[in-house]
Design an enzyme around this catalytic site. Structure first.
Site, PDB file in Angstrom:
ATOM      1  N   ARG A 200       0.831  -1.159  -0.137  1.00 36.09           N
ATOM      2  CA  ARG A 200       0.097  -0.049   0.106  1.00 36.09           C
ATOM      3  C   ARG A 200       0.910   1.230  -0.094  1.00 36.09           C
ATOM      4  O   ARG A 200       2.002   1.254   0.406  1.00 36.09           O
ATOM      5  CB  ARG A 200      -0.712   0.091   1.220  1.00 36.09           C
ATOM      6  CG  ARG A 200      -1.704  -1.097   1.483  1.00 36.09           C
ATOM      7  CD  ARG A 200      -2.543  -0.951   2.816  1.00 36.09           C
ATOM      8  NE  ARG A 200      -3.449  -2.243   2.811  1.00 36.09           N
ATOM      9  CZ  ARG A 200      -3.112  -3.305   3.478  1.00 36.09           C
ATOM     10  NH1 ARG A 200      -2.260  -3.636   3.850  1.00 36.09           N
ATOM     11  NH2 ARG A 200      -4.117  -4.420   3.519  1.00 36.09           N
TER      12      ARG A 200
ATOM     13  N   LYS B 215      -1.926  -2.411   7.467  1.00 31.53           N
ATOM     14  CA  LYS B 215      -3.358  -2.183   7.730  1.00 31.53           C
ATOM     15  C   LYS B 215      -3.933  -2.832   8.781  1.00 31.53           C
ATOM     16  O   LYS B 215      -3.488  -4.216   8.502  1.00 31.53           O
ATOM     17  CB  LYS B 215      -4.308  -2.159   6.390  1.00 31.53           C
ATOM     18  CG  LYS B 215      -5.670  -1.536   6.804  1.00 31.53           C
ATOM     19  CD  LYS B 215      -6.359  -1.559   5.453  1.00 31.53           C
ATOM     20  CE  LYS B 215      -7.738  -0.971   5.323  1.00 31.53           C
ATOM     21  NZ  LYS B 215      -8.433  -0.671   4.241  1.00 31.53           N
TER      22      LYS B 215
ATOM     23  N   HIS C 291      -2.906   2.453  -6.097  1.00 32.95           N
ATOM     24  CA  HIS C 291      -3.923   1.370  -5.705  1.00 32.95           C
ATOM     25  C   HIS C 291      -4.135   0.827  -7.035  1.00 32.95           C
ATOM     26  O   HIS C 291      -4.352  -0.582  -6.857  1.00 32.95           O
ATOM     27  CB  HIS C 291      -5.211   2.219  -5.359  1.00 32.95           C
ATOM     28  CG  HIS C 291      -5.877   1.237  -4.146  1.00 32.95           C
ATOM     29  ND1 HIS C 291      -5.360   1.037  -2.893  1.00 32.95           N
ATOM     30  CD2 HIS C 291      -7.197   0.597  -4.181  1.00 32.95           C
ATOM     31  CE1 HIS C 291      -5.829   0.297  -2.279  1.00 32.95           C
ATOM     32  NE2 HIS C 291      -7.099   0.081  -2.896  1.00 32.95           N
TER      33      HIS C 291
ATOM     34  N   ARG D 299      -1.553  -1.778  -6.983  1.00 30.72           N
ATOM     35  CA  ARG D 299      -1.596  -2.845  -6.324  1.00 30.72           C
ATOM     36  C   ARG D 299      -2.730  -3.861  -6.485  1.00 30.72           C
ATOM     37  O   ARG D 299      -2.741  -5.187  -6.404  1.00 30.72           O
ATOM     38  CB  ARG D 299      -2.219  -2.239  -4.873  1.00 30.72           C
ATOM     39  CG  ARG D 299      -2.433  -3.385  -3.652  1.00 30.72           C
ATOM     40  CD  ARG D 299      -2.579  -2.703  -2.420  1.00 30.72           C
ATOM     41  NE  ARG D 299      -3.256  -3.290  -1.358  1.00 30.72           N
ATOM     42  CZ  ARG D 299      -2.594  -4.223  -0.567  1.00 30.72           C
ATOM     43  NH1 ARG D 299      -1.493  -4.450  -0.786  1.00 30.72           N
ATOM     44  NH2 ARG D 299      -3.433  -4.922   0.437  1.00 30.72           N
TER      45      ARG D 299
ATOM     46  N   HIS E 188      -4.162  -9.183   3.942  1.00 27.72           N
ATOM     47  CA  HIS E 188      -5.733  -8.987   4.271  1.00 27.72           C
ATOM     48  C   HIS E 188      -6.005 -10.012   5.437  1.00 27.72           C
ATOM     49  O   HIS E 188      -5.465 -11.161   5.570  1.00 27.72           O
ATOM     50  CB  HIS E 188      -6.441  -9.594   3.112  1.00 27.72           C
ATOM     51  CG  HIS E 188      -6.187  -8.488   2.027  1.00 27.72           C
ATOM     52  ND1 HIS E 188      -6.457  -8.814   0.492  1.00 27.72           N
ATOM     53  CD2 HIS E 188      -6.073  -7.323   1.886  1.00 27.72           C
ATOM     54  CE1 HIS E 188      -6.419  -7.768  -0.097  1.00 27.72           C
ATOM     55  NE2 HIS E 188      -6.061  -6.594   0.483  1.00 27.72           N
TER      56      HIS E 188
ATOM     57  N   TYR F 159      -9.524  -7.240  -4.688  1.00 31.07           N
ATOM     58  CA  TYR F 159      -8.434  -6.929  -5.432  1.00 31.07           C
ATOM     59  C   TYR F 159      -8.081  -7.590  -6.741  1.00 31.07           C
ATOM     60  O   TYR F 159      -7.350  -7.137  -7.792  1.00 31.07           O
ATOM     61  CB  TYR F 159      -7.359  -6.751  -4.452  1.00 31.07           C
ATOM     62  CG  TYR F 159      -7.255  -5.731  -3.676  1.00 31.07           C
ATOM     63  CD1 TYR F 159      -6.424  -4.637  -3.772  1.00 31.07           C
ATOM     64  CD2 TYR F 159      -7.928  -5.600  -2.392  1.00 31.07           C
ATOM     65  CE1 TYR F 159      -6.369  -3.397  -3.022  1.00 31.07           C
ATOM     66  CE2 TYR F 159      -8.075  -4.703  -1.546  1.00 31.07           C
ATOM     67  CZ  TYR F 159      -7.339  -3.697  -1.816  1.00 31.07           C
ATOM     68  OH  TYR F 159      -7.175  -2.316  -0.951  1.00 31.07           O
TER      69      TYR F 159
END
Length: 637
Positions: free
Chosen positions: A486, A511, A575, A578, A601, A610
């Site tokens: 990210r 995250k 993004h 990614r 994740h 994604y």
């Protein structure tokens, strides 16, 4: 019974409950810290007092694990207090869910193989080298090294067999570990020098002839860390041992026994940080995915010119910003000001310092938008006035303005997070029902295959004549496109997180406060080496900086847009890179579970957002499956 008497009784209780462990020392220290801030009688302590203590700890910069341990110490104490007062129904003012908060999912911090070589080269005493080898090559904790006795060492008659060590470990649990003959030699030399040592007493001695303490071992390692320039602790040596075994695919049960873990979950952290199967999946999927053209050989980045290498210097790190509230907050009713201010101050100290300004800005913007709209509708007297109808009206108004569903959903997430905090702290009794929003299922915003080829080809060509500014955007590109980071993770990356020899890097507190390890292609690692030659850096400096200042979000996005425009790829963003990383890996054979781990994740459904299987991939998988079905039917006949 006064507070001090209860502390002493609690200490005696802990010694009985945890004999021979450091739990009592740490818990009593935590309890005294709380007593210094909240000196009132124990029976009068409330949840609000615990709230204030936890907030003070976070504002002081204490790690989340430290705060959790101190909260656990207080909870244990107040359970003990209720039992001592013969009042089992007495409410405990400590709630682990409320006060401990969400914990970061950290991976073990190991040393790279290069750092190990530098450290060992700096050690010049057999005793010190023997102690380091026990932690590095046998996985002993520092406390286990301090109490190791000569009688615990068994040397086999076979000169090729490993040395056997009986270790008294954490929780007074014994285990057997092994040490290879090569790493045993410094210990053997030290044993020869201590030939008259009592086999029943600790082996390692300090300069006064007394058994060396844990602090003494740590002090010696700090000395060698300073001499070698390697940021190392005793536990990082043990983590390195665990990584080596995990990379060698030692089964998890065997690894748990060697490390002395009671729980397999603890051992799993070592495997998550050094999963050889995950690396193989990455290598197999990423290598064909990122080749610019099948007929074109892989380009090796050219090193920067000699005059581009800067003199030694350090990147100027910005100090953590203090908490501040916007000026417009004073126009709101006092009850609204107080609730929003308390929540934002609480959140401020739970965020990484590098992200506080940005995260606070987005939440203040959301709060202003929501409450300005609500205050203009009608008169408000307090938090209980907020109803489900108010929430639904806000959602409908924002969707009517043309805002995206994802944007409105993010607004609701912010508001309900605030309301849950206020519910736990008193002003809000019940939460208004959250409006249901039908969310679309959009395709990932990944680059088309031809755009990937175009972009990769341009970046390869740029490397041939790149200047310092070009190398910065090249490094940013490879971290995003080949590492799947990210943008916030790339901007927070430090030089000590890079292990370019092993082509891997460590993401700290991504995250959800989750650590993870990701891998790099040969091309990406080579390009990052060239970039490192153009910038001054110390281990704790940020990788991405410009003119000795950390690269900002705005600067990073602008540079990516300029890169895309120069390459002929429209709307290039972090993004999109990614999304492209995830989609390419999935369509080149990586399993969804492996992709989830690389992406960081928590939920597989997030990974599927994604990445989408291409039609050609789906067709190939269908044909392969049906061919196996047909073959099985023929064989059964």
């Amino acid at each position: 019974m006064d507070n001090e008497t209860m502390i002493q009784q609690f200490a005696a209780y802990l010694e009985r409950r945890f004999p021979g462990r450091s739990t009592a020392k740490h818990y009593i220290s935590d309890l005294r810290q709380f007593a210094a801030i909240c000196p009132e009688p124990w029976a009068a302590v409330t949840k609000a007092d615990i709230d204030a203590f936890v907030d003070e700890q976070r504002q002081a910069g204490r790690a989340s694990a430290t705060v959790k341990r101190r909260v656990a110490a207080l909870k244990t104490f107040f359970d003990f207090l209720a039992e001592s007062l013969d009042d089992p129904q007495r409410p405990n003012p400590v709630s682990m869910r409320r006060h401990a908060g969400r914990q970061a999912s950290r991976l073990p911090r190991d040393l790279s193989d290069t750092e190990v070589e530098r450290l060992l080269a700096a050690i010049d005493r057999p005793r010190d080298l023997a102690m380091v080898n026990l932690m590095l090559y046998a996985g002993l904790r520092v406390g286990e090294v301090a109490v190791l006795r000569p009688k615990d060492i068994t040397v086999p008659q076979d000169p090729t067999a490993p040395i056997r060590l009986r270790v008294l470990g954490k929780g007074r649990k014994e285990r057997v570990v092994y040490l290879r003959q090569a790493e045993y030699q410094p210990l053997a030399q030290y044993l020869r020098e201590q030939s008259s040592a009592d086999p029943e007493v600790p082996l390692f001695r300090n300069r006064f002839g007394h058994p060396i303490s844990v602090a003494g071992i740590q002090n010696r390692l700090r000395h060698y860390a300073q001499r070698s320039g390697v940021d190392v602790t005793c536990h990082r040596l043990r983590h390195t041992y665990g990584r080596w075994l995990a990379e060698s695919e030692v089964p998890v049960l065997a690894l748990a026994r060697l490390l002395g873990h009671s729980s397999i979950r603890t051992t799993q952290r070592y495997i998550d940080g050094a999963d050889p199967q995950l690396r193989r999946h990455y290598e197999a999927a990423m290598t064909p995915a990122m080749v610019a053209e099948p007929q074109q050989p892989t380009l090796t980045p050219a090193p920067p010119p000699a005059d581009a290498v800067p003199e030694a210097a350090s990147v100027v790190q910005e100090p953590p910003a203090p908490f501040a509230e916007p000026n417009w907050l004073s126009d709101w009713p006092s009850w609204l000001q107080e609730g929003c201010r308390d929540w934002m101050r609480h959140k401020w100290y739970t965020w990484k310092p590098s992200r506080r300004r940005r995260l606070a800005h987005t939440r203040w913007v959301t709060l202003r938008l929501f409450w300005r709209w609500q205050l203009n509708r009608r008169t408000w007297h307090g938090w209980p006035d907020l109803t489900a109808a108010d929430m639904a009206a806000f959602v409908q108004a924002q969707l009517a303005r043309g805002l995206k569903v994802s944007t409105v959903t993010s607004y609701l997430n912010c508001i309900y997070e605030l309301l849950r905090y206020l519910r736990d702290h008193g002003p809000v009794t019940t939460l208004p029902q959250r409006p249901a929003i039908a969310r679309p299922d959009p395709l990932p915003r990944h680059l088309a295959p031809q755009e990937v080829v175009t972009l990769e080809t341009y970046v390869h060509q740029l490397q041939r004549e790149a200047d310092t500014a070009d190398w910065l955007v090249i490094a940013l590109y490879y971290l995003l496109a080949h590492g799947g980071l990210r943008i916030s993770e790339a901007l927070d990356l430090q030089f000590q997180d890079l292990d370019l020899t092993a082509r891997r890097l460590r993401v700290r507190e991504g995250k959800g406060q989750r650590d993870r390890v990701v891998f790099l292609t040969v091309t990406a690692a080579a390009a990052l080496r060239c970039y490192l030659a153009t910038v001054p850096h110390a281990p704790g400096d940020l990788v991405l900086s410009w003119r000795q200042r950390p690269l900002s979000y705005v600067q990073a996005h602008r540079r990516l847009q300029q890169l895309g425009q120069a390459a002929g790829v429209k709307q290039l963003s972090a993004h999109r890179l990614r999304h492209t990383y995830a989609t390419l890996l999935l369509n080149n054979g990586m399993t969804i579970e492996s992709l989830r781990m690389l992406m960081g994740h928590e939920n597989l459904n997030t990974t599927l957002i994604y990445a989408r299987l291409a039609d050609s991939t789906l067709e190939q998988q269908y044909e392969s499956a049906m061919e196996r079905v047909t073959n099985n039917q023929i064989n059964s006949v």
